[in-house]
Design a protein around this motif. Structure first.
Motif, PDB file in Angstrom:
ATOM      1  N   LEU B 318     -21.515   6.285  -4.252  1.00  0.00           N
ATOM      2  CA  LEU B 318     -22.170   7.473  -4.840  1.00  0.00           C
ATOM      3  C   LEU B 318     -23.137   7.035  -5.942  1.00  0.00           C
ATOM      4  O   LEU B 318     -24.297   7.472  -5.989  1.00  0.00           O
ATOM      5  CB  LEU B 318     -21.088   8.398  -5.409  1.00  0.00           C
ATOM      6  CG  LEU B 318     -21.560   9.679  -6.081  1.00  0.00           C
ATOM      7  CD1 LEU B 318     -22.084  10.658  -5.046  1.00  0.00           C
ATOM      8  CD2 LEU B 318     -20.442  10.337  -6.872  1.00  0.00           C
ATOM      9  N   SER B 319     -22.662   6.128  -6.804  1.00  0.00           N
ATOM     10  CA  SER B 319     -23.522   5.647  -7.901  1.00  0.00           C
ATOM     11  C   SER B 319     -24.767   4.966  -7.354  1.00  0.00           C
ATOM     12  O   SER B 319     -25.876   5.178  -7.865  1.00  0.00           O
ATOM     13  CB  SER B 319     -22.777   4.645  -8.777  1.00  0.00           C
ATOM     14  OG  SER B 319     -21.629   5.223  -9.290  1.00  0.00           O
ATOM     15  N   LEU B 320     -24.582   4.156  -6.304  1.00  0.00           N
ATOM     16  CA  LEU B 320     -25.714   3.425  -5.724  1.00  0.00           C
ATOM     17  C   LEU B 320     -26.795   4.400  -5.249  1.00  0.00           C
ATOM     18  O   LEU B 320     -27.983   4.228  -5.553  1.00  0.00           O
ATOM     19  CB  LEU B 320     -25.223   2.554  -4.561  1.00  0.00           C
ATOM     20  CG  LEU B 320     -26.283   1.776  -3.797  1.00  0.00           C
ATOM     21  CD1 LEU B 320     -26.920   0.708  -4.678  1.00  0.00           C
ATOM     22  CD2 LEU B 320     -25.692   1.122  -2.546  1.00  0.00           C
ATOM     23  N   ILE B 321     -26.359   5.437  -4.522  1.00  0.00           N
ATOM     24  CA  ILE B 321     -27.330   6.410  -3.987  1.00  0.00           C
ATOM     25  C   ILE B 321     -27.988   7.190  -5.130  1.00  0.00           C
ATOM     26  O   ILE B 321     -29.196   7.438  -5.124  1.00  0.00           O
ATOM     27  CB  ILE B 321     -26.646   7.346  -2.963  1.00  0.00           C
ATOM     28  CG1 ILE B 321     -26.215   6.504  -1.758  1.00  0.00           C
ATOM     29  CG2 ILE B 321     -27.560   8.475  -2.532  1.00  0.00           C
ATOM     30  CD1 ILE B 321     -25.310   7.218  -0.791  1.00  0.00           C
ATOM     31  N   ILE B 322     -27.178   7.538  -6.140  1.00  0.00           N
ATOM     32  CA  ILE B 322     -27.731   8.265  -7.297  1.00  0.00           C
ATOM     33  C   ILE B 322     -28.729   7.390  -8.049  1.00  0.00           C
ATOM     34  O   ILE B 322     -29.789   7.857  -8.474  1.00  0.00           O
ATOM     35  CB  ILE B 322     -26.597   8.763  -8.219  1.00  0.00           C
ATOM     36  CG1 ILE B 322     -25.894   9.940  -7.548  1.00  0.00           C
ATOM     37  CG2 ILE B 322     -27.121   9.179  -9.578  1.00  0.00           C
ATOM     38  CD1 ILE B 322     -24.695  10.472  -8.291  1.00  0.00           C
ATOM     39  N   ALA B 395     -29.549  13.678  -5.041  1.00  0.00           N
ATOM     40  CA  ALA B 395     -28.934  12.614  -4.233  1.00  0.00           C
ATOM     41  C   ALA B 395     -27.498  12.952  -3.849  1.00  0.00           C
ATOM     42  O   ALA B 395     -26.925  12.299  -2.979  1.00  0.00           O
ATOM     43  CB  ALA B 395     -28.959  11.310  -5.007  1.00  0.00           C
ATOM     44  N   LEU B 396     -26.929  13.967  -4.497  1.00  0.00           N
ATOM     45  CA  LEU B 396     -25.530  14.288  -4.188  1.00  0.00           C
ATOM     46  C   LEU B 396     -25.363  14.732  -2.739  1.00  0.00           C
ATOM     47  O   LEU B 396     -24.342  14.457  -2.112  1.00  0.00           O
ATOM     48  CB  LEU B 396     -25.026  15.388  -5.140  1.00  0.00           C
ATOM     49  CG  LEU B 396     -24.835  14.940  -6.583  1.00  0.00           C
ATOM     50  CD1 LEU B 396     -24.471  16.110  -7.473  1.00  0.00           C
ATOM     51  CD2 LEU B 396     -23.760  13.861  -6.677  1.00  0.00           C
ATOM     52  N   ILE B 397     -26.398  15.409  -2.209  1.00  0.00           N
ATOM     53  CA  ILE B 397     -26.287  15.904  -0.822  1.00  0.00           C
ATOM     54  C   ILE B 397     -26.228  14.730   0.157  1.00  0.00           C
ATOM     55  O   ILE B 397     -25.269  14.621   0.933  1.00  0.00           O
ATOM     56  CB  ILE B 397     -27.434  16.891  -0.510  1.00  0.00           C
ATOM     57  CG1 ILE B 397     -27.295  18.131  -1.396  1.00  0.00           C
ATOM     58  CG2 ILE B 397     -27.440  17.280   0.968  1.00  0.00           C
ATOM     59  CD1 ILE B 397     -28.491  19.039  -1.414  1.00  0.00           C
ATOM     60  N   PRO B 398     -27.219  13.795   0.132  1.00  0.00           N
ATOM     61  CA  PRO B 398     -27.100  12.651   1.043  1.00  0.00           C
ATOM     62  C   PRO B 398     -25.885  11.766   0.737  1.00  0.00           C
ATOM     63  O   PRO B 398     -25.292  11.201   1.652  1.00  0.00           O
ATOM     64  CB  PRO B 398     -28.396  11.870   0.829  1.00  0.00           C
ATOM     65  CG  PRO B 398     -29.072  12.461  -0.339  1.00  0.00           C
ATOM     66  CD  PRO B 398     -28.522  13.811  -0.551  1.00  0.00           C
ATOM     67  N   ALA B 399     -25.510  11.682  -0.539  1.00  0.00           N
ATOM     68  CA  ALA B 399     -24.346  10.843  -0.879  1.00  0.00           C
ATOM     69  C   ALA B 399     -23.088  11.425  -0.264  1.00  0.00           C
ATOM     70  O   ALA B 399     -22.256  10.699   0.275  1.00  0.00           O
ATOM     71  CB  ALA B 399     -24.214  10.755  -2.394  1.00  0.00           C
ATOM     72  N   ARG B 400     -22.969  12.743  -0.324  1.00  0.00           N
ATOM     73  CA  ARG B 400     -21.804  13.396   0.259  1.00  0.00           C
ATOM     74  C   ARG B 400     -21.751  13.134   1.763  1.00  0.00           C
ATOM     75  O   ARG B 400     -20.699  12.896   2.329  1.00  0.00           O
ATOM     76  CB  ARG B 400     -21.873  14.902  -0.024  1.00  0.00           C
ATOM     77  CG  ARG B 400     -20.637  15.634   0.402  1.00  0.00           C
ATOM     78  CD  ARG B 400     -20.769  17.101   0.145  1.00  0.00           C
ATOM     79  NE  ARG B 400     -20.543  17.428  -1.250  1.00  0.00           N
ATOM     80  CZ  ARG B 400     -20.555  18.668  -1.715  1.00  0.00           C
ATOM     81  NH1 ARG B 400     -20.824  19.671  -0.911  1.00  0.00           N
ATOM     82  NH2 ARG B 400     -20.323  18.908  -2.971  1.00  0.00           N
TER      83      ARG B 400
END
Lengths: 225, 414
Positions: B318-322, B395-400
């Motif tokens: 999650l952190s990486l994508i954010i 980014a939360l949407i693609p991370a999810r």
């Protein structure tokens, strides 16, 4: 070190239930060099995934160094993989934006080791797989055999208790495949790391000290040399 | 671990250079538009407020309550009958003030009559409060000549009039009788206040005293505060006490914010409308980030599986994508801030000619030609922070999506 007791794994595909494993019981000790063989669809990869804490069984118990895996959270399983397990994949799965050196060092970086130790161990691991001069190259600039060597170095560098290799020679020509197996064997003897690899290649099966045959999700043979 | 993930995120952004740059450009465009528009709006608003005070309302006015209640009709019968004692007192306190009489009249032309706004002022004291004289572009400012007038240059242009021409106006004197006057245009005015240029006529208070029977009375008594736009509370109370001590009891003291309420409300409404538009721009940029990150996630599902196999937790992924999305946001917002500030600097020093709109249309702002932008560092910093955090939030949407997949499914992905 790793015990599987009556492990089953069931997948649902559409309306169909597929039984990938139908009650597997198995023990792996430290420093072993064993292969799991069987035809396609026999459950090799499923068993490897379960033992590598990448998946959870439908029933049965998996135990790693006294820890029951089904009771662990996702974060705890991630820590277990990070600290004790190494993986070698059929298609290498190197991180394409990282150089060979960085791919290997990444395994140590995430352990939080000091930089000088990271550098020293990365250098040793690349030397051990014969790539000490190729560290600056990106995976795309290396041959398949070289990429698999980097993957081995990445798995080995953190000195895990067990390395799981899913058909590690399947994408390589026979000579390169033999080289890779010799390397894995040498490292097994040098570092004492247990290797568990899946294959359906008779040459690979001959390399192992212990051969487990899997058929339709069941162990049909467990033979030691 | 944060440092490792941040470095990996940077390398990934570099890997998808084109896509990163395209998405960052969308953000940069949004931020640039935000900074330029906000700078111009703030600048226009400041100019409009200054022009309102300098050319229309003064800092404050003393009027009769009735004249304020019926302000749209500009009736001269609602006058302050004896402004002299007030003027003397204010002068003693060091406050500049002048009396004015605003009224409506009909300008009679060959083609017919045209309703016009007139202001009778005292040429000797008006300059202490208002700043009109230096904007006379033709002829001269009002003198004691009782029949000379100064009119807005655009109005003169529209009516095909020039200095030296005579016009006839018809209005009502204070006693209600109709009065017709022949007046000579002695000057034309081109001020920074569009409405004055477009429709205002100034004449001497001597003329109003004699011909409209004002005899020293005025409809408003206009004050210029000693400094800035605000009057300190003590002085405010003193002026209130002063008007309460007058024989005429219905006097009120009104601040420029009340006098120019209509203009300020229009400006505020326009500002809200622009904010909504800017919100839409930011939203489009956010959709761009979500799209980019979704593509990045879909293309790297196997890689994300590998990272998890190597020991990264879902939180690390999650952190990486954010971080990657934040990197795009930071790059875009900094680029946008730089470009926006560069354009803003040009508008601050060179300005923008707005006369093509303000010449023929009253848009609510008290401006006429050149408008100048304003420094808006708060908006610049706010825009950088907002778009970076918005990018990280997007980014939360693609991370999810990435984390909803099993590791084994990720590793099988082609």
């Amino acid at each position: 070190m790793l015990n599987a007791s009556n492990v089953t794994k069931e997948y649902v595909s559409g309306d169909q239930k597929i039984q990938a494993l139908r009650g597997v019981t198995l023990s792996i000790s430290s420093g072993e060099f064993l292969s799991i063989a069987g035809p396609s669809g026999s459950g090799k990869t499923t068993l490897l995934n379960l033992m590598g804490c990448l998946d959870t069984p439908t029933s049965g118990t998996l135990e790693f160094s006294g820890q029951i895996l089904s009771t662990q959270t996702k974060d705890q399983l991630a820590t277990l993989r990070r600290d004790h397990l190494g993986f070698i994949f059929q298609s290498y799965n190197l991180i394409p934006v990282l150089s060979a050196w960085e791919n290997v060092a990444f395994s140590l970086d995430i352990l939080g080791l000091p930089q000088n130790e990271v550098n020293q161990r990365t250098q040793e691991a690349l030397e051990a797989v014969g790539l000490k001069d190729q560290g600056g190259r990106l995976p795309g600039e290396l041959s398949g055999g070289q990429q698999q060597r980097v993957a081995i170095a990445r798995a080995l560098v953190k000195r895990p208790a067990l390395i799981l290799a899913d058909e590690p020679t399947a994408n390589l020509d026979s000579n390169t495949g033999k080289d890779i197996l010799n390397l894995m064997r040498a490292l097994n003897q040098k570092w004492g790391t247990a290797f568990l690899f899946s294959t359906h290649d008779p040459m690979v099966m001959d390399f192992a000290d212990r051969l487990i045959l899997l058929h339709d999700g069941l162990i049909t043979q467990d033979k030691r040399k | 671990m944060t440092k490792i993930l941040a470095l990996l995120a940077l390398k990934n952004l570099d890997r998808y250079k084109k896509r990163t740059l395209i998405t960052a450009s969308t953000i940069a465009f949004g931020i640039m538009a935000l900074i330029i528009t906000d700078g111009l709006l703030t600048g226009i608003s400041q100019q409009s407020d200054n022009n309102l005070i300098q050319f229309e309302t003064g800092s404050a006015q003393i009027r009769t309550q009735k004249s304020w209640d019926e302000k749209d009709y500009l009736l001269i019968r609602n006058a302050i009958e004896d402004p002299e004692p007030i003027q003397q007192e204010l002068k003693a306190w060091g406050i500049q003030a002048t009396g004015r009489t605003d009224f409506l009249g009909e300008m009679i032309l060959r083609e017919g009559g045209i309703q016009t706004r007139f202001t009778a002022l005292n040429p000797e004291t008006d300059g202490q409060v208002f700043d009109l004289e230096r904007y006379v572009v033709e002829g001269e400012w009002l003198t004691q000549n009782p029949f000379g007038i100064v009119m807005g240059a655009w109005l003169a242009q529209d009516l095909d009039l020039k200095t030296g021409d005579f016009i006839t106006i018809r209005t009502r004197a204070k006693n209600g009788n109709l009065q017709t006057l022949d007046l000579k245009i002695t000057g034309l005015l081109n001020s920074p206040h569009g409405s004055i240029n477009r429709g205002q006529v100034f004449l001497s208070s001597h003329l109003a005293d004699e011909q409209l029977l004002m005899r020293g009375s005025v409809t408003s008594f206009v004050i210029r505060y000693p400094m800035g736009k605000d009057l300190d509370l003590k002085l405010h109370e003193k002026i209130n006490s002063l008007i309460q001590s007058q024989i005429q009891k219905d006097l009120v003291f009104l601040d420029w914010r009340i006098l120019g309420q209509e203009a300020l409300e229009i400006a505020a409404a326009k500002s809200k409308g622009t904010s909504a538009l800017l919100f839409m721009i930011i939203l489009i940029a956010a959709v761009g980030i979500i799209n980019t990150m979704l593509m990045a996630v879909y293309e790297r599902i196997r890689e994300l599986g590998t990272l998890q196999a190597l020991g990264l937790s879902p939180g690390h992924i999650l952190s990486l994508i954010i971080f990657e999305a934040g990197g795009i946001g930071l790059l875009g917002s900094f680029a946008g801030a730089l470009m926006g500030t560069a354009v803003n600097i040009y508008f601050i020093f060179q300005g923008l000619d707005f006369s093509f709109i303000s010449r023929n249309m009253d848009i609510g702002y008290r401006i006429s030609g050149q408008i100048f932008s304003s420094w808006n560092w708060g908006t610049v910093v706010g825009a950088i922070l907002l778009s970076t955090f918005l990018a990280m939030g997007s980014a939360l949407i693609p991370a999810r999506k990435a984390l909803s997949l099993e590791i084994t499914a990720c590793l099988r992905h082609n």
